[in-house]
Design a protein around this motif. Structure first.
Motif, PDB file in Angstrom:
ATOM      1  N   TYR A 125       0.830  -1.206   0.000  1.00 24.53           N
ATOM      2  CA  TYR A 125       0.000   0.000   0.000  1.00 24.53           C
ATOM      3  C   TYR A 125       0.861   1.251   0.000  1.00 24.53           C
ATOM      4  O   TYR A 125       2.007   1.243   0.450  1.00 24.53           O
ATOM      5  N   ARG A 126       0.282   2.330  -0.509  1.00 26.42           N
ATOM      6  CA  ARG A 126       0.965   3.620  -0.521  1.00 26.42           C
ATOM      7  C   ARG A 126       0.628   4.402   0.749  1.00 26.42           C
ATOM      8  O   ARG A 126      -0.417   4.176   1.374  1.00 26.42           O
ATOM      9  N   THR A 127       1.489   5.321   1.092  1.00 28.19           N
ATOM     10  CA  THR A 127       1.211   6.167   2.246  1.00 28.19           C
ATOM     11  C   THR A 127       1.819   7.546   2.027  1.00 28.19           C
ATOM     12  O   THR A 127       2.463   7.806   1.001  1.00 28.19           O
ATOM     13  N   ILE A 128       1.603   8.422   2.964  1.00 25.34           N
ATOM     14  CA  ILE A 128       2.204   9.743   2.967  1.00 25.34           C
ATOM     15  C   ILE A 128       2.393  10.145   4.428  1.00 25.34           C
ATOM     16  O   ILE A 128       1.514   9.885   5.265  1.00 25.34           O
TER      17      ILE A 128
ATOM     18  N   TYR B 256       2.594  15.666   4.016  1.00 27.68           N
ATOM     19  CA  TYR B 256       1.248  16.146   3.706  1.00 27.68           C
ATOM     20  C   TYR B 256       1.114  17.632   4.036  1.00 27.68           C
ATOM     21  O   TYR B 256       0.596  18.423   3.239  1.00 27.68           O
ATOM     22  N   LEU B 257       1.579  18.030   5.212  1.00 33.35           N
ATOM     23  CA  LEU B 257       1.441  19.419   5.639  1.00 33.35           C
ATOM     24  C   LEU B 257       2.344  20.359   4.854  1.00 33.35           C
ATOM     25  O   LEU B 257       2.102  21.580   4.818  1.00 33.35           O
ATOM     26  N   GLU B 258       3.368  19.825   4.214  1.00 34.30           N
ATOM     27  CA  GLU B 258       4.221  20.645   3.354  1.00 34.30           C
ATOM     28  C   GLU B 258       3.548  20.999   2.037  1.00 34.30           C
ATOM     29  O   GLU B 258       3.938  21.967   1.377  1.00 34.30           O
ATOM     30  N   LEU B 259       2.550  20.215   1.664  1.00 33.67           N
ATOM     31  CA  LEU B 259       1.845  20.462   0.405  1.00 33.67           C
ATOM     32  C   LEU B 259       1.020  21.738   0.504  1.00 33.67           C
ATOM     33  O   LEU B 259       0.426  22.018   1.561  1.00 33.67           O
ATOM     34  N   PRO B 260       0.936  22.516  -0.571  1.00 36.48           N
ATOM     35  CA  PRO B 260       0.001  23.653  -0.580  1.00 36.48           C
ATOM     36  C   PRO B 260      -1.412  23.143  -0.343  1.00 36.48           C
ATOM     37  O   PRO B 260      -1.761  22.029  -0.775  1.00 36.48           O
TER      38      PRO B 260
ATOM     39  N   ARG C 255      -3.592  19.269  -1.471  1.00 37.58           N
ATOM     40  CA  ARG C 255      -3.747  18.166  -0.520  1.00 37.58           C
ATOM     41  C   ARG C 255      -4.872  17.210  -0.920  1.00 37.58           C
ATOM     42  O   ARG C 255      -4.720  15.988  -0.843  1.00 37.58           O
ATOM     43  N   GLU C 256      -5.984  17.754  -1.327  1.00 35.98           N
ATOM     44  CA  GLU C 256      -7.111  16.901  -1.711  1.00 35.98           C
ATOM     45  C   GLU C 256      -6.746  16.001  -2.881  1.00 35.98           C
ATOM     46  O   GLU C 256      -7.034  14.796  -2.871  1.00 35.98           O
TER      47      GLU C 256
ATOM     48  N   LEU D  69      -7.247  13.745  10.158  1.00 33.97           N
ATOM     49  CA  LEU D  69      -6.714  15.057  10.502  1.00 33.97           C
ATOM     50  C   LEU D  69      -7.828  16.083  10.690  1.00 33.97           C
ATOM     51  O   LEU D  69      -8.931  15.947  10.150  1.00 33.97           O
ATOM     52  N   GLU D  70      -7.482  17.126  11.452  1.00 32.15           N
ATOM     53  CA  GLU D  70      -8.457  18.157  11.787  1.00 32.15           C
ATOM     54  C   GLU D  70      -8.970  18.912  10.561  1.00 32.15           C
ATOM     55  O   GLU D  70     -10.077  19.466  10.580  1.00 32.15           O
ATOM     56  N   ASP D  71      -8.180  18.935   9.475  1.00 32.47           N
ATOM     57  CA  ASP D  71      -8.623  19.693   8.295  1.00 32.47           C
ATOM     58  C   ASP D  71      -9.770  19.007   7.553  1.00 32.47           C
ATOM     59  O   ASP D  71     -10.390  19.605   6.662  1.00 32.47           O
ATOM     60  N   GLU D  72     -10.047  17.738   7.892  1.00 31.42           N
ATOM     61  CA  GLU D  72     -11.175  16.989   7.334  1.00 31.42           C
ATOM     62  C   GLU D  72     -11.059  16.733   5.834  1.00 31.42           C
ATOM     63  O   GLU D  72     -12.011  16.259   5.202  1.00 31.42           O
ATOM     64  N   VAL D  73      -9.913  17.038   5.243  1.00 31.19           N
ATOM     65  CA  VAL D  73      -9.754  16.819   3.803  1.00 31.19           C
ATOM     66  C   VAL D  73      -9.860  15.329   3.478  1.00 31.19           C
ATOM     67  O   VAL D  73     -10.612  14.921   2.588  1.00 31.19           O
ATOM     68  N   GLY D  74      -9.097  14.497   4.201  1.00 31.32           N
ATOM     69  CA  GLY D  74      -9.135  13.064   3.956  1.00 31.32           C
ATOM     70  C   GLY D  74     -10.515  12.472   4.204  1.00 31.32           C
ATOM     71  O   GLY D  74     -10.982  11.624   3.437  1.00 31.32           O
ATOM     72  N   ALA D  75     -11.166  12.906   5.274  1.00 31.57           N
ATOM     73  CA  ALA D  75     -12.503  12.398   5.583  1.00 31.57           C
ATOM     74  C   ALA D  75     -13.482  12.729   4.466  1.00 31.57           C
ATOM     75  O   ALA D  75     -14.330  11.910   4.096  1.00 31.57           O
ATOM     76  N   THR D  76     -13.359  13.924   3.910  1.00 31.13           N
ATOM     77  CA  THR D  76     -14.250  14.339   2.813  1.00 31.13           C
ATOM     78  C   THR D  76     -13.977  13.530   1.547  1.00 31.13           C
ATOM     79  O   THR D  76     -14.914  13.099   0.853  1.00 31.13           O
ATOM     80  N   VAL D  77     -12.696  13.319   1.252  1.00 30.10           N
ATOM     81  CA  VAL D  77     -12.337  12.516   0.077  1.00 30.10           C
ATOM     82  C   VAL D  77     -12.922  11.111   0.204  1.00 30.10           C
ATOM     83  O   VAL D  77     -13.505  10.576  -0.744  1.00 30.10           O
ATOM     84  N   LEU D  78     -12.785  10.516   1.389  1.00 29.62           N
ATOM     85  CA  LEU D  78     -13.332   9.169   1.607  1.00 29.62           C
ATOM     86  C   LEU D  78     -14.848   9.146   1.440  1.00 29.62           C
ATOM     87  O   LEU D  78     -15.406   8.240   0.819  1.00 29.62           O
ATOM     88  N   GLN D  79     -15.515  10.139   2.019  1.00 25.33           N
ATOM     89  CA  GLN D  79     -16.969  10.195   1.910  1.00 25.33           C
ATOM     90  C   GLN D  79     -17.402  10.273   0.453  1.00 25.33           C
ATOM     91  O   GLN D  79     -18.375   9.636   0.037  1.00 25.33           O
TER      92      GLN D  79
END
Length: 335
Positions: free
Chosen positions: A56-59, A64-68, A72-73, A114-124
């Motif tokens: 599997y891939r990871t980051i 991740y936080l270095e990305l603009p 990130r999304e 993460l608190e930014d909820e980006v990953g959670a939104t992508v999954l949803q």
């Protein structure tokens, strides 16, 4: 999930197992076909293969936080979709190798909590794709489970650590929901007891967990903080299943054999904590350099006799699928 829904889910699983027993042998190599049921214990693969087939891939959080923020999304979408494809292939691999249980990696969807909820939104937004994976697992007869990482410590003295642990479990429960896996110990999330001598606090925290977590939660004995008998008492009070690990037990108790009477005693006691005894899961590993060595060996060369009665066994050995094949050969198991 309501009690009626869970009952229907269990019925589907039971019906699926019944149908699998009737499957013609000529179709067993078809990656879309169910694995035939067996009277022998069903063996489980842990996360990845020894070969490079399942990876599997990871980051990292730092990367991740270095990305603009506007990148990130996109980055997570690419990783999540890739990992979903790899998870789908893991099911194919299990079918081809007659492996009945698959432990998904805890980092399957990195940064999704993460608190930014980006990953959670992508999954949803990928919920339809995730649902297809869970539906396929049911169709081909693969039981999917999770073992969250060591940062989950529900018995911690720190309220912050407990809150963080619950957040991690919530993220995993959300993933299992998106995969359309049942809210029951069939699709369990297994953790250790954590900080020692905090059994009452552990029971208290577990009792207050949201249903989507608590309905899937299991506890496992370990080599240091909680013996099998200690974690059994927690499971009995919290009314959740115990995943018995025979190697952790012999290490904790300094035993010289897997056939020490206490191994069978704890195996049967653990079975009593499962609402459905046919779903009981146990773990096996061997010591790398000596019987009581806590480091895992490459293969499994010693087994508790009582494990012949285990419905499900996760094989925790370094050579993964090769260890499963080796165990089947020397322990004279069917597939």
């Amino acid at each position: 999930m309501s009690a009626v829904q869970e009952s229907k889910s269990r019925s589907r699983i039971a019906n699926h197992s019944s149908n699998a027993r009737q499957l013609p042998k000529t179709r067993q190599d078809d990656a879309s076909s169910p694995i035939a049921a067996t009277a022998s214990p069903r063996l489980g693969l842990v996360c990845i293969t020894f070969s490079k087939d399942v990876r599997y891939r990871t980051i990292t959080r730092t990367r991740y936080l270095e990305l603009p923020e506007n990148e990130r999304e996109t980055a997570l979408k690419v990783i999540y979709r890739d990992n979903l494809q790899r998870l789908d292939f893991a099911l194919t691999f299990c079918v081809r190798n007659s492996i009945h249980l698959y432990r998904m990696p805890s980092g399957l969807f990195p940064m999704s909590d993460l608190e930014d909820e980006v990953g959670a939104t992508v999954l949803q937004n990928m919920s339809a794709e995730l649902a297809k994976i869970g539906q396929r697992a049911e169709r081909v007869g693969i039981r999917m489970v999770l073992h969250p990482d060591q940062y989950v410590v529900l018995s911690s003295d720190s309220p912050q650590v407990v809150a963080s642990s619950i957040k991690i479990l919530d993220r995993h429960a959300r993933t299992l929901d998106l995969l359309c896996l049942p809210r029951s110990s069939w699709s369990l999330m297994n953790i250790h007891g954590g900080k020692s001598q905090r059994a009452d606090r552990l029971v208290e925290v577990i009792s207050g967990l949201p249903e989507k977590i608590r309905s899937r939660l299991t506890l496992e004995n370990d080599e240091n903080a909680y013996s099998a008998s200690e974690i059994l008492e927690v499971c009995q009070k919290a009314r959740i299943p115990l995943v018995f690990d025979a190697h952790h037990h012999i290490c904790h108790e300094n035993l010289e054999s897997y056939d020490d009477p206490s191994v069978a005693e704890m195996f049967y006691a653990a079975r009593e904590t499962w609402d459905n005894p046919d779903w009981q899961l146990v773990h096996i590993s061997n010591g790398e350099e000596a019987f009581g060595d806590r480091k895992h060996s490459e293969y499994i060369t010693a087994m508790p006799s009582v494990y012949r009665e285990a419905p499900w066994i996760e094989v925790e050995a370094k050579r993964k699928e090769e260890a499963i094949a080796h165990l089947r050969t020397w322990w004279d198991m069917g597939k």
